[in-house]
Motif scaffolding. Structure first.
Motif, PDB file in Angstrom:
ATOM      1  N   LEU A 154       0.831  -1.206   0.000  1.00 35.44           N
ATOM      2  CA  LEU A 154       0.000   0.000   0.000  1.00 35.44           C
ATOM      3  C   LEU A 154       0.861   1.250   0.000  1.00 35.44           C
ATOM      4  CD1 LEU A 154      -2.721   1.466   0.190  1.00 35.44           C
ATOM      5  CD2 LEU A 154      -2.560   1.222   2.682  1.00 35.44           C
ATOM      6  N   PHE A 155       1.882   1.283   0.837  1.00 35.19           N
ATOM      7  CA  PHE A 155       2.786   2.425   0.924  1.00 35.19           C
ATOM      8  C   PHE A 155       3.420   2.715  -0.436  1.00 35.19           C
ATOM      9  CE2 PHE A 155       6.902   4.376   1.831  1.00 35.19           C
ATOM     10  CZ  PHE A 155       6.540   5.405   2.693  1.00 35.19           C
ATOM     11  N   ASN A 156       3.943   1.686  -1.085  1.00 34.22           N
ATOM     12  CA  ASN A 156       4.585   1.857  -2.391  1.00 34.22           C
ATOM     13  C   ASN A 156       3.581   2.274  -3.461  1.00 34.22           C
ATOM     14  OD1 ASN A 156       7.162   1.302  -1.445  1.00 34.22           O
ATOM     15  ND2 ASN A 156       6.855  -0.900  -1.651  1.00 34.22           N
ATOM     16  N   TRP A 157       2.365   1.750  -3.386  1.00 33.10           N
ATOM     17  CA  TRP A 157       1.340   2.139  -4.358  1.00 33.10           C
ATOM     18  C   TRP A 157       0.967   3.605  -4.188  1.00 33.10           C
ATOM     19  CZ3 TRP A 157      -3.704   3.906  -3.798  1.00 33.10           C
ATOM     20  CH2 TRP A 157      -4.415   4.032  -4.998  1.00 33.10           C
ATOM     21  N   ILE A 158       0.834   4.061  -2.948  1.00 37.01           N
ATOM     22  CA  ILE A 158       0.484   5.464  -2.702  1.00 37.01           C
ATOM     23  C   ILE A 158       1.530   6.392  -3.311  1.00 37.01           C
ATOM     24  CG2 ILE A 158       0.354   7.212  -0.859  1.00 37.01           C
ATOM     25  CD1 ILE A 158      -1.212   5.109   0.774  1.00 37.01           C
ATOM     26  N   LEU A 159       2.789   5.991  -3.259  1.00 41.80           N
ATOM     27  CA  LEU A 159       3.862   6.813  -3.817  1.00 41.80           C
ATOM     28  C   LEU A 159       4.029   6.658  -5.328  1.00 41.80           C
ATOM     29  CD1 LEU A 159       6.545   6.369  -1.025  1.00 41.80           C
ATOM     30  CD2 LEU A 159       4.952   8.271  -1.349  1.00 41.80           C
ATOM     31  N   SER A 160       3.324   5.685  -5.918  1.00 40.46           N
ATOM     32  CA  SER A 160       3.434   5.445  -7.366  1.00 40.46           C
ATOM     33  C   SER A 160       2.581   6.442  -8.144  1.00 40.46           C
ATOM     34  CB  SER A 160       2.971   4.021  -7.692  1.00 40.46           C
ATOM     35  OG  SER A 160       1.554   3.928  -7.586  1.00 40.46           O
ATOM     36  N   ASP A 161       2.777   6.463  -9.455  1.00 40.76           N
ATOM     37  CA  ASP A 161       1.961   7.328 -10.311  1.00 40.76           C
ATOM     38  C   ASP A 161       0.479   6.975 -10.200  1.00 40.76           C
ATOM     39  OD1 ASP A 161       4.175   8.728 -11.176  1.00 40.76           O
ATOM     40  OD2 ASP A 161       4.410   7.550 -13.021  1.00 40.76           O
ATOM     41  N   ALA A 162       0.154   5.685 -10.138  1.00 36.57           N
ATOM     42  CA  ALA A 162      -1.250   5.265 -10.013  1.00 36.57           C
ATOM     43  C   ALA A 162      -1.842   5.743  -8.689  1.00 36.57           C
ATOM     44  CB  ALA A 162      -1.365   3.745 -10.123  1.00 36.57           C
ATOM     45  N   GLY A 163      -1.066   5.644  -7.618  1.00 34.44           N
ATOM     46  CA  GLY A 163      -1.534   6.116  -6.315  1.00 34.44           C
ATOM     47  C   GLY A 163      -1.747   7.618  -6.311  1.00 34.44           C
ATOM     48  N   LYS A 164      -0.821   8.347  -6.905  1.00 33.16           N
ATOM     49  CA  LYS A 164      -0.951   9.806  -6.978  1.00 33.16           C
ATOM     50  C   LYS A 164      -2.159  10.200  -7.823  1.00 33.16           C
ATOM     51  CE  LYS A 164       3.918  10.750  -6.201  1.00 33.16           C
ATOM     52  NZ  LYS A 164       5.152  11.316  -6.740  1.00 33.16           N
ATOM     53  N   ASP A 165      -2.398   9.468  -8.913  1.00 33.53           N
ATOM     54  CA  ASP A 165      -3.584   9.746  -9.735  1.00 33.53           C
ATOM     55  C   ASP A 165      -4.863   9.509  -8.933  1.00 33.53           C
ATOM     56  OD1 ASP A 165      -2.010  10.428 -11.898  1.00 33.53           O
ATOM     57  OD2 ASP A 165      -2.232   8.474 -12.903  1.00 33.53           O
ATOM     58  N   ALA A 166      -4.881   8.437  -8.147  1.00 34.30           N
ATOM     59  CA  ALA A 166      -6.059   8.146  -7.314  1.00 34.30           C
ATOM     60  C   ALA A 166      -6.269   9.249  -6.284  1.00 34.30           C
ATOM     61  CB  ALA A 166      -5.901   6.791  -6.633  1.00 34.30           C
ATOM     62  N   MET A 167      -5.187   9.757  -5.708  1.00 35.57           N
ATOM     63  CA  MET A 167      -5.315  10.860  -4.746  1.00 35.57           C
ATOM     64  C   MET A 167      -5.885  12.101  -5.416  1.00 35.57           C
ATOM     65  SD  MET A 167      -2.161  10.814  -2.095  1.00 35.57           S
ATOM     66  CE  MET A 167      -0.875   9.972  -2.984  1.00 35.57           C
ATOM     67  N   ARG A 168      -5.395  12.407  -6.609  1.00 37.43           N
ATOM     68  CA  ARG A 168      -5.915  13.580  -7.334  1.00 37.43           C
ATOM     69  C   ARG A 168      -7.407  13.416  -7.622  1.00 37.43           C
ATOM     70  NH1 ARG A 168      -1.065  12.719 -10.021  1.00 37.43           N
ATOM     71  NH2 ARG A 168       0.506  14.252  -9.465  1.00 37.43           N
ATOM     72  N   ALA A 190      -9.516  11.842  -5.923  1.00 35.52           N
ATOM     73  CA  ALA A 190     -10.246  11.951  -4.664  1.00 35.52           C
ATOM     74  C   ALA A 190     -10.205  13.365  -4.095  1.00 35.52           C
ATOM     75  CB  ALA A 190      -9.687  10.972  -3.644  1.00 35.52           C
ATOM     76  N   GLY A 191      -9.480  14.267  -4.759  1.00 32.05           N
ATOM     77  CA  GLY A 191      -9.432  15.651  -4.313  1.00 32.05           C
ATOM     78  C   GLY A 191      -8.237  16.021  -3.486  1.00 32.05           C
ATOM     79  N   TYR A 192      -7.280  15.123  -3.345  1.00 30.91           N
ATOM     80  CA  TYR A 192      -6.060  15.431  -2.618  1.00 30.91           C
ATOM     81  C   TYR A 192      -4.978  15.833  -3.607  1.00 30.91           C
ATOM     82  CZ  TYR A 192      -8.313  13.184   1.333  1.00 30.91           C
ATOM     83  OH  TYR A 192      -9.190  12.865   2.307  1.00 30.91           O
ATOM     84  N   ILE A 193      -3.978  16.524  -3.125  1.00 33.24           N
ATOM     85  CA  ILE A 193      -2.877  16.947  -3.971  1.00 33.24           C
ATOM     86  C   ILE A 193      -1.629  16.252  -3.457  1.00 33.24           C
ATOM     87  CG2 ILE A 193      -1.505  18.893  -4.790  1.00 33.24           C
ATOM     88  CD1 ILE A 193      -4.063  20.595  -4.391  1.00 33.24           C
ATOM     89  N   PRO A 194      -1.151  15.232  -4.171  1.00 29.26           N
ATOM     90  CA  PRO A 194      -0.001  14.458  -3.685  1.00 29.26           C
ATOM     91  C   PRO A 194       1.300  15.241  -3.813  1.00 29.26           C
ATOM     92  CG  PRO A 194      -0.621  13.710  -5.863  1.00 29.26           C
ATOM     93  CD  PRO A 194      -1.643  14.743  -5.451  1.00 29.26           C
ATOM     94  N   LEU A 195       2.260  14.840  -3.011  1.00 29.17           N
ATOM     95  CA  LEU A 195       3.610  15.392  -3.142  1.00 29.17           C
ATOM     96  C   LEU A 195       4.271  14.772  -4.351  1.00 29.17           C
ATOM     97  CD1 LEU A 195       4.750  15.190   0.574  1.00 29.17           C
ATOM     98  CD2 LEU A 195       3.905  17.178  -0.668  1.00 29.17           C
ATOM     99  N   ASP A 196       4.990  15.554  -5.082  1.00 35.09           N
ATOM    100  CA  ASP A 196       5.728  15.029  -6.247  1.00 35.09           C
ATOM    101  C   ASP A 196       7.179  14.878  -5.947  1.00 35.09           C
ATOM    102  OD1 ASP A 196       3.602  14.654  -8.049  1.00 35.09           O
ATOM    103  OD2 ASP A 196       3.557  16.789  -8.467  1.00 35.09           O
TER     104      ASP A 196
END
Length: 113
Positions: free
Chosen positions: A91-105, A107-113
């Motif tokens: 889960l941690f690695n997925w959240i930091l991946s491009d797919a995880g960042k896209d999912a955050m966007r 959902a309305g969150y702005i991931p760190l790049d």
């Protein structure tokens, strides 16, 4: 009768509608979640307020130059992260991946790049 100086709607949508329809709109001020007001419940005539000369945007929130933000965290035990096949590490690695960042966007969150 004096005009009310304070009004507290119970929902974000109600706040945005009330601000947009306020008959003295130059003096109406409200606070909402940027993503909600920008993308989910837009109303004509609403404007965002700059803080220290910086307007909120996806970019200024992501780079930290807009000062009014809420951070979110993911906490995990070191032992769980050391085993790359553990659900926590995956889960941690997925959240930091491009797919995880896209999912955050989405959902309305702005991931760190």
């Amino acid at each position: 009768m004096d005009a009310p100086t304070e009004f507290r709607p119970m929902e974000m949508g109600g706040l945005i509608e009330d601000l947009a329809s306020y008959n003295n709109s130059a003096d109406a001020l409200g606070y909402s979640v940027f993503y909600y007001a920008s993308y989910m419940y837009q109303q004509p005539g609403l404007r965002f307020v700059a803080v220290d000369g910086v307007l909120p945007s996806d970019e200024t929130i992501a780079d930290g130059s807009y000062p009014l933000l809420n951070e979110y965290y993911l906490a995990a035990r070191t032992a769980d992260l050391q085993d790359e096949n553990s659900p926590t590490a995956r889960l941690f690695n997925w959240i930091l991946s491009d797919a995880g960042k896209d999912a955050m966007r989405e959902a309305g969150y702005i991931p760190l790049d």
